[in-house]
Write an enzyme that holds these catalytic residues in place. Structure first.
Site, PDB file in Angstrom:
ATOM      1  N   ALA A  29       0.822  -1.210   0.000  1.00 13.53           N
ATOM      2  CA  ALA A  29       0.000   0.000   0.000  1.00 13.53           C
ATOM      3  C   ALA A  29       0.852   1.255   0.000  1.00 13.53           C
ATOM      4  CB  ALA A  29      -0.912  -0.012   1.225  1.00 13.53           C
ATOM      5  N   CYS A  30       0.494   2.190  -0.830  1.00 13.91           N
ATOM      6  CA  CYS A  30       0.971   3.569  -0.853  1.00 13.91           C
ATOM      7  C   CYS A  30       0.039   4.288  -1.820  1.00 13.91           C
ATOM      8  CB  CYS A  30       2.405   3.715  -1.371  1.00 13.91           C
ATOM      9  SG  CYS A  30       3.719   3.346  -0.173  1.00 13.91           S
ATOM     10  N   THR A  31      -0.107   5.581  -1.644  1.00 15.92           N
ATOM     11  CA  THR A  31      -0.951   6.358  -2.552  1.00 15.92           C
ATOM     12  C   THR A  31      -0.270   7.684  -2.841  1.00 15.92           C
ATOM     13  OG1 THR A  31      -2.942   5.375  -1.560  1.00 15.92           O
ATOM     14  CG2 THR A  31      -3.253   7.327  -2.933  1.00 15.92           C
TER      15      THR A  31
END
Length: 355
Positions: A29-31
């Site tokens: 996860a990363c955005t």
């Protein structure tokens, strides 16, 4: 109303079917998102989501630093044209940052990444230096894309520190004009998506597939329903909707608040455990870069304050500029508040991980 609910359930089932085909069984996860506001305001925000402490500190790099691609005898070589403020990963790589010209680079995990073989036909560039190469050499996304499209080097990867898995990331670039680029290596080939419309990037699947998934949610409309899980494609849909829906105010303070509100919305709660998807990870920190005012904001999940660096107060000159470090402590627990350029201390630059 009953008919609407049935249609909505059918819609959800269709989305689930599409997702089942496109989502991999696990995802990191990363955005990253770019807010395009009134009065030519451009703000890039990202979350860093990782399963354990990623050993992040902030660093100031002046111009004139001589770099090696850290890929052995056949390494790319260059001298930094622009100074930068970066967030490190394990103090062996650049994961995020902004340079004095207002170019921002963010790297996020992409399990599908496959880099070309390092066969000696081109100089090598260690993955740890990929975003730093862009920050050192380019003022705009267009400049970077023109240069990188010629593939002047081969990206070389290695195992993550303390892990057995190979590092696999993709790179996002944004600049003060609002231009963006997403750069991936798929099946050993470089793929570049270039344009202002590419405001959002998350993780798996590949960016092309993320765009296809997001077009589905755009047809539904964010005011009707948005996917709410911590999966990368769900975060992509939420970030894409909200970054377009929030008001475009000329007030820079409100613009920063708006960008923070969206990146917080797509963050993963701290300490969350997803047994069937072990690589979905807690948000460790968030950064927000104001391209116009040259401000770099940082927020740790384990401290109560947002703080920032004003790049206009830094000496990036090659003759007087000094490498400096802001020690964020284990888990980024050290507490800072307000503008912190004078809290950095002179330090020996870290060694980028290479072969």
């Amino acid at each position: 109303m009953i008919g609407f609910k049935r249609r909505l359930l059918a819609t959800c089932a269709g989305a689930a079917a599409i997702a089942g085909l496109l989502w991999p069984p696990v995802a990191d996860a990363c955005t990253r998102l770019v807010y395009l506001g009134a009065d030519n305001q451009v703000i890039t925000a990202r979350s860093m989501d990782w399963a354990r402490d990623i050993g992040t500190n902030l660093w100031i790099f002046p111009r004139g630093i001589k770099r090696s691609g850290e890929a052995g005898s056949n390494s790319a070589q260059w001298t930094a044209r622009y100074g930068s403020v970066i967030a490190s990963a394990y103090d062996v790589a650049t994961s995020d940052g902004i340079n004095e010209a207002g170019l921002v680079a963010n790297v996020l995990w992409l399990a599908e990444s496959q880099y070309p073989p390092f066969d000696g036909s081109k100089p090598g560039l260690a993955l740890s230096l990929w975003p730093q190469y862009a920050l050192d050499n380019f003022a705009t996304v267009a400049e970077a894309v023109e240069a990188l499209a010629k593939e002047p080097f081969t990206v070389v990867t290695d195992k993550m520190p303390g892990e057995q898995r190979i590092a696999t990331v993709h790179l996002a670039l944004s600049d003060a004009s609002g231009d963006s680029a997403i750069i991936e290596y798929i099946d050993g080939k470089q793929v570049i998506h270039h344009g202002r419309q590419y405001q959002v990037m998350t993780n798996s699947p590949t960016f092309e597939q993320q765009l296809a998934l997001n077009s589905y949610w755009q047809q539904i409309g964010g005011t009707v329903m948005l996917p709410g899980t911590n999966r990368a494609a769900d975060r992509f849909a939420r970030a894409a909707f909200y970054v377009g829906a929030i008001p475009k105010t000329p007030d820079p303070v409100e613009s920063i608040a708006a960008a923070f509100s969206v990146i917080r919305n797509v963050s993963v709660p701290f300490g969350i455990s997803t047994p069937d998807q072990p690589n979905i990870s807690s948000t460790r920190w968030r950064s927000v870069a104001d391209h116009k005012r040259k401000l770099y904001f940082f927020e740790s999940a384990l401290t109560p304050n947002v703080f920032w660096v004003d790049l206009t107060k830094l000496d990036f000159s090659a003759d007087k500029g000094v490498v400096k470090k802001l020690d964020l402590g284990p888990g980024q627990r050290n507490i800072f508040s307000g503008e912190v350029h004078d809290r950095f201390k002179p330090a020996e630059p870290f060694k980028f991980q290479g072969l």
